[in-house]
Design an enzyme around this catalytic site. Structure first.
Site, PDB file in Angstrom:
ATOM      1  N   SER A 111      18.382  25.511 -36.161  1.00  0.00           N
ATOM      2  CA  SER A 111      18.691  25.629 -37.584  1.00  0.00           C
ATOM      3  C   SER A 111      18.354  24.372 -38.183  1.00  0.00           C
ATOM      4  O   SER A 111      18.242  23.165 -37.549  1.00  0.00           O
ATOM      5  CB  SER A 111      20.271  25.709 -37.657  1.00  0.00           C
ATOM      6  OG  SER A 111      20.736  25.474 -39.110  1.00  0.00           O
TER       7      SER A 111
ATOM      8  N   TYR B 298      28.423  21.842 -35.920  1.00  0.00           N
ATOM      9  CA  TYR B 298      27.376  22.790 -35.516  1.00  0.00           C
ATOM     10  C   TYR B 298      26.148  22.137 -35.460  1.00  0.00           C
ATOM     11  O   TYR B 298      25.594  22.503 -34.256  1.00  0.00           O
ATOM     12  CB  TYR B 298      27.443  23.682 -37.064  1.00  0.00           C
ATOM     13  CG  TYR B 298      26.613  24.923 -36.986  1.00  0.00           C
ATOM     14  CD1 TYR B 298      26.278  25.842 -35.886  1.00  0.00           C
ATOM     15  CD2 TYR B 298      25.530  24.846 -37.809  1.00  0.00           C
ATOM     16  CE1 TYR B 298      25.351  26.777 -36.038  1.00  0.00           C
ATOM     17  CE2 TYR B 298      24.666  25.775 -38.041  1.00  0.00           C
ATOM     18  CZ  TYR B 298      24.459  26.601 -36.821  1.00  0.00           C
ATOM     19  OH  TYR B 298      23.350  27.571 -37.082  1.00  0.00           O
TER      20      TYR B 298
ATOM     21  N   LYS C 297      23.633  22.393 -31.896  1.00  0.00           N
ATOM     22  CA  LYS C 297      22.342  22.782 -31.744  1.00  0.00           C
ATOM     23  C   LYS C 297      21.273  21.837 -31.691  1.00  0.00           C
ATOM     24  O   LYS C 297      20.385  22.109 -30.823  1.00  0.00           O
ATOM     25  CB  LYS C 297      21.934  23.307 -33.333  1.00  0.00           C
ATOM     26  CG  LYS C 297      22.645  24.734 -33.833  1.00  0.00           C
ATOM     27  CD  LYS C 297      22.050  25.915 -32.924  1.00  0.00           C
ATOM     28  CE  LYS C 297      22.702  27.005 -33.154  1.00  0.00           C
ATOM     29  NZ  LYS C 297      22.241  28.168 -32.500  1.00  0.00           N
TER      30      LYS C 297
HETATM   31  P1  NAD Z   1      25.424  36.574 -35.568  1.00  0.00           P
HETATM   32  O1  NAD Z   1      26.726  35.783 -35.464  1.00  0.00           O
HETATM   33  O2  NAD Z   1      25.142  37.634 -36.330  1.00  0.00           O
HETATM   34  O3  NAD Z   1      24.964  36.789 -34.349  1.00  0.00           O
HETATM   35  C1  NAD Z   1      25.459  36.187 -32.905  1.00  0.00           C
HETATM   36  C2  NAD Z   1      25.809  37.105 -31.884  1.00  0.00           C
HETATM   37  O4  NAD Z   1      26.078  36.440 -30.682  1.00  0.00           O
HETATM   38  C3  NAD Z   1      26.922  38.185 -32.357  1.00  0.00           C
HETATM   39  O5  NAD Z   1      26.560  39.244 -32.150  1.00  0.00           O
HETATM   40  C4  NAD Z   1      28.056  37.512 -31.512  1.00  0.00           C
HETATM   41  O6  NAD Z   1      28.971  38.598 -31.067  1.00  0.00           O
HETATM   42  C5  NAD Z   1      27.310  37.027 -30.257  1.00  0.00           C
HETATM   43  N1  NAD Z   1      28.084  35.917 -29.425  1.00  0.00           N
HETATM   44  C6  NAD Z   1      28.765  34.880 -30.210  1.00  0.00           C
HETATM   45  N2  NAD Z   1      29.158  34.248 -29.372  1.00  0.00           N
HETATM   46  C7  NAD Z   1      28.925  34.586 -27.936  1.00  0.00           C
HETATM   47  C8  NAD Z   1      29.298  34.316 -26.855  1.00  0.00           C
HETATM   48  N3  NAD Z   1      30.072  33.246 -26.456  1.00  0.00           N
HETATM   49  N4  NAD Z   1      28.761  34.971 -25.739  1.00  0.00           N
HETATM   50  C9  NAD Z   1      27.967  36.024 -26.078  1.00  0.00           C
HETATM   51  N5  NAD Z   1      27.738  36.487 -27.097  1.00  0.00           N
HETATM   52  C10 NAD Z   1      28.235  35.680 -28.282  1.00  0.00           C
HETATM   53  O7  NAD Z   1      24.673  35.183 -35.886  1.00  0.00           O
HETATM   54  P2  NAD Z   1      22.955  35.188 -36.367  1.00  0.00           P
HETATM   55  O8  NAD Z   1      22.929  34.891 -37.772  1.00  0.00           O
HETATM   56  O9  NAD Z   1      22.280  36.426 -36.072  1.00  0.00           O
HETATM   57  O10 NAD Z   1      22.771  33.978 -35.836  1.00  0.00           O
HETATM   58  C11 NAD Z   1      21.787  33.888 -34.616  1.00  0.00           C
HETATM   59  C12 NAD Z   1      21.685  32.767 -34.170  1.00  0.00           C
HETATM   60  O11 NAD Z   1      20.820  31.880 -35.012  1.00  0.00           O
HETATM   61  C13 NAD Z   1      22.937  31.725 -33.780  1.00  0.00           C
HETATM   62  O12 NAD Z   1      22.749  31.085 -32.747  1.00  0.00           O
HETATM   63  C14 NAD Z   1      22.958  30.777 -35.190  1.00  0.00           C
HETATM   64  O13 NAD Z   1      23.502  29.573 -34.810  1.00  0.00           O
HETATM   65  C15 NAD Z   1      21.459  30.557 -35.427  1.00  0.00           C
HETATM   66  N6  NAD Z   1      21.266  30.499 -36.880  1.00  0.00           N
HETATM   67  C16 NAD Z   1      21.450  31.319 -37.703  1.00  0.00           C
HETATM   68  C17 NAD Z   1      21.163  30.993 -39.012  1.00  0.00           C
HETATM   69  C18 NAD Z   1      21.834  31.972 -40.321  1.00  0.00           C
HETATM   70  O14 NAD Z   1      21.801  31.688 -41.384  1.00  0.00           O
HETATM   71  N7  NAD Z   1      22.261  33.337 -39.989  1.00  0.00           N
HETATM   72  C19 NAD Z   1      20.468  29.962 -39.562  1.00  0.00           C
HETATM   73  C20 NAD Z   1      20.090  29.085 -38.403  1.00  0.00           C
HETATM   74  C21 NAD Z   1      20.331  29.299 -37.141  1.00  0.00           C
HETATM   75  C1  UD1 Z   2      23.376  26.622 -43.315  1.00  0.00           C
HETATM   76  C2  UD1 Z   2      22.171  25.945 -42.722  1.00  0.00           C
HETATM   77  C3  UD1 Z   2      21.695  27.112 -41.767  1.00  0.00           C
HETATM   78  C4  UD1 Z   2      22.862  27.512 -40.677  1.00  0.00           C
HETATM   79  C5  UD1 Z   2      24.312  28.095 -41.757  1.00  0.00           C
HETATM   80  C6  UD1 Z   2      25.225  28.463 -40.952  1.00  0.00           C
HETATM   81  C7  UD1 Z   2      20.828  24.663 -43.855  1.00  0.00           C
HETATM   82  C8  UD1 Z   2      19.696  24.388 -44.591  1.00  0.00           C
HETATM   83  N1  UD1 Z   2      21.174  25.671 -43.531  1.00  0.00           N
HETATM   84  O1  UD1 Z   2      23.279  27.294 -44.437  1.00  0.00           O
HETATM   85  O2  UD1 Z   2      20.962  26.583 -40.837  1.00  0.00           O
HETATM   86  O3  UD1 Z   2      22.730  28.357 -39.858  1.00  0.00           O
HETATM   87  O4  UD1 Z   2      24.434  26.973 -42.597  1.00  0.00           O
HETATM   88  O5  UD1 Z   2      26.391  28.822 -41.724  1.00  0.00           O
HETATM   89  O6  UD1 Z   2      21.578  23.700 -43.456  1.00  0.00           O
HETATM   90  N2  UD1 Z   2      27.338  29.153 -51.240  1.00  0.00           N
HETATM   91  C9  UD1 Z   2      28.038  29.387 -52.492  1.00  0.00           C
HETATM   92  N3  UD1 Z   2      28.989  30.044 -52.421  1.00  0.00           N
HETATM   93  C10 UD1 Z   2      29.614  30.748 -51.375  1.00  0.00           C
HETATM   94  C11 UD1 Z   2      28.499  30.814 -50.154  1.00  0.00           C
HETATM   95  C12 UD1 Z   2      27.471  29.818 -50.470  1.00  0.00           C
HETATM   96  O7  UD1 Z   2      27.754  28.590 -53.631  1.00  0.00           O
HETATM   97  O8  UD1 Z   2      30.196  31.641 -51.182  1.00  0.00           O
HETATM   98  C13 UD1 Z   2      25.968  28.257 -51.422  1.00  0.00           C
HETATM   99  C14 UD1 Z   2      26.131  27.025 -50.693  1.00  0.00           C
HETATM  100  O9  UD1 Z   2      26.651  26.006 -51.173  1.00  0.00           O
HETATM  101  C15 UD1 Z   2      24.560  26.768 -50.196  1.00  0.00           C
HETATM  102  C16 UD1 Z   2      23.697  28.235 -50.635  1.00  0.00           C
HETATM  103  O10 UD1 Z   2      24.871  29.123 -50.986  1.00  0.00           O
HETATM  104  O11 UD1 Z   2      24.135  25.903 -51.350  1.00  0.00           O
HETATM  105  C17 UD1 Z   2      23.764  28.930 -49.072  1.00  0.00           C
HETATM  106  O12 UD1 Z   2      24.864  28.875 -48.310  1.00  0.00           O
HETATM  107  P1  UD1 Z   2      24.857  29.555 -47.055  1.00  0.00           P
HETATM  108  O13 UD1 Z   2      24.498  30.831 -47.058  1.00  0.00           O
HETATM  109  O14 UD1 Z   2      26.323  29.350 -46.368  1.00  0.00           O
HETATM  110  O15 UD1 Z   2      24.006  29.047 -46.129  1.00  0.00           O
HETATM  111  P2  UD1 Z   2      23.766  27.206 -45.875  1.00  0.00           P
HETATM  112  O16 UD1 Z   2      25.135  26.414 -45.816  1.00  0.00           O
HETATM  113  O17 UD1 Z   2      22.708  26.803 -46.511  1.00  0.00           O
END
Ligand code: NAD
Ligand code: UD1
Length: 332
Positions: A124, A148, A152
């Site tokens: 991330s 978090y 990572k």
């Molecule tokens: P998500 O929660 O939708 O998907 C994660 C999946 O992993 C889920 O289906 C959950 O059931 C499964 N899971 C969680 N813990 C587990 C465990 N202990 N064993 C087996 N399965 C498990 O999340 P996502 O948004 O698809 O994110 C996927 C990955 O990308 C995560 O590692 C997250 O940290 C990373 N990531 C997500 C974002 C974002 O904004 N969505 C940003 C940066 C990084």
């Molecule tokens: C961050 C991380 C991302 C991580 C994610 C997990 C960065 C750039 N991104 O995303 O990699 O996986 O956390 O959750 O660090 N917001 C509101 N109201 C809400 C929700 C969000 O105002 O109810 C705003 C937040 O303050 C932010 C933006 O929306 O400015 C995006 O928020 P969100 O979707 O939670 O993602 P990040 O926190 O940016």
């Protein structure tokens, strides 16, 4: 090629599975369903018309992960499974270290035991901490501000050290910025269990009348309109980058880190305005104080990913909003 996908029923994992199945990769998924349901598996089968092996297991179960890996004998593991809420990681750091760090260690251990030499890992932008400059490139120093982000970064380093001691191995780390949107079919998208933390599921709840208003966390940042700036990327651009990464992994350095963002930046007001203009729906909102641990602004330099993988990461913000709403309408 046989690909083992951890967390393959989650938001980003499910979109990547669809892309991989369309390119005829053979898949097995491990997911403990802590943030997804088996309905996603049915949607994947329906959309692809293909069979998928599914294991409802936890990545912290070292022996089980090892035995799945030995039996399936994957050529590569794409490791999505993990926890992802910044605020939850502050209140429950032990769970984040157990799943994000120990879980990754178990995956690497299973790879060693089964002879699998390639891993693609979901990291991330949060590992950069407060950006010293934007757009943030991969050389930007890492200094995560919350558990978090720290988990990572530790997982990235575990992979790096494993690559160093494993002959002919490859590790590809993707640092995602802010994925939103959904598959154009409307059959898969972002549907977190429990309370949503990320902004788009909340915007969708407000726009469709399931929630009264969006609370905007702070309008006193030093940005164009005071609200937080992020780099929102279409989840399908993100998922296609994984498939391309898999196809190119042997041509990359053994350990490679790539940002995945569009390189564009939007404030929260701009995101809301684009959503309203695209969909015709209103997103009522109110301002509150800053969310603890939030950054004012961060967006990506995506040049390295575009150059090395020759991919398009520029689907428009309005298309992201349109696809997200289509999924919401089909699934509520
Ligand atoms: P998500 O929660 O939708 O998907 C994660 C999946 O992993 C889920 O289906 C959950 O059931 C499964 N899971 C969680 N813990 C587990 C465990 N202990 N064993 C087996 N399965 C498990 O999340 P996502 O948004 O698809 O994110 C996927 C990955 O990308 C995560 O590692 C997250 O940290 C990373 N990531 C997500 C974002 C974002 O904004 N969505 C940003 C940066 C990084
Ligand atoms: C961050 C991380 C991302 C991580 C994610 C997990 C960065 C750039 N991104 O995303 O990699 O996986 O956390 O959750 O660090 N917001 C509101 N109201 C809400 C929700 C969000 O105002 O109810 C705003 C937040 O303050 C932010 C933006 O929306 O400015 C995006 O928020 P969100 O979707 O939670 O993602 P990040 O926190 O940016």
């Amino acid at each position: 090629m046989r690909i083992l996908v951890t967390g393959g029923l989650g938001y980003i994992g499910s979109h990547t599975c669809i892309d991989l199945l369309a390119k005829d990769f053979e898949l097995a998924i491990i997911d403990n369903l802590s943030n997804s349901t088996k309905n996603v598996l049915n949607s994947l089968k329906k959309l692809s018309g293909k069979q998928i092996q599914f294991f409802q297991n936890d990545i912290t179960d070292r022996d089980k992960i090892k035995s799945i890996c030995k039996d399936f004998s994957p050529d590569c593991i794409i490791h999505f499974a993990g926890l992802k809420s910044v605020s939850e990681s502050i209140s429950k750091p032990d769970e984040y270290y157990m799943i994000n760090v120990k879980g990754t260690e178990n995956i690497l251990d299973a790879m060693s035991a089964s002879g699998c030499k390639k891993i693609i890992f979901s990291s991330s932008a949060v590992v950069y901490g407060k950006p010293k400059y934007n757009p943030c490139d991969e050389n930007h120093p890492t200094s995560p501000l919350n558990p978090y982000g720290k988990t990572k970064l530790i997982a990235e380093n575990l992979i790096k050290d494993w690559i160093n001691i494993t002959q002919n191995s490859r590790g590809l780390i993707f640092r995602y910025f802010n994925p939103i949107g959904a598959h154009s079919s409307g059959l898969i998208g972002e549907s977190p269990l429990g309370n949503a933390n990320n902004i788009m599921p909340i915007i969708l709840d407000v726009a469709t009348g399931k929630k009264n208003y969006l609370t905007i966390f702070g309008n006193d940042y030093k940005t164009r309109d005071g609200t937080g700036i992020r780099d929102y990327i279409h989840v399908c651009d993100l998922s296609r980058a994984h498939t391309k990464g898999l196809q190119e992994i042997d041509n990359l350095e053994p350990f490679t880190i790539l940002n995945l963002g569009t390189g564009k930046n939007f404030t929260i007001f701009e995101l809301i305005k684009t959503f309203e203009k695209t969909t015709g729906l209103k997103v009522k909102n109110t301002i509150s104080s800053r969310r603890p641990g939030d950054l004012g602004e961060v967006w990506a330099s995506n040049e390295k990913a575009k150059n090395l993988l020759n991919i398009n990461l520029s689907t428009s913000l309005s298309r992201m909003c349109e696809d997200a709403l289509k999924f919401k309408r089909k699934n509520s």
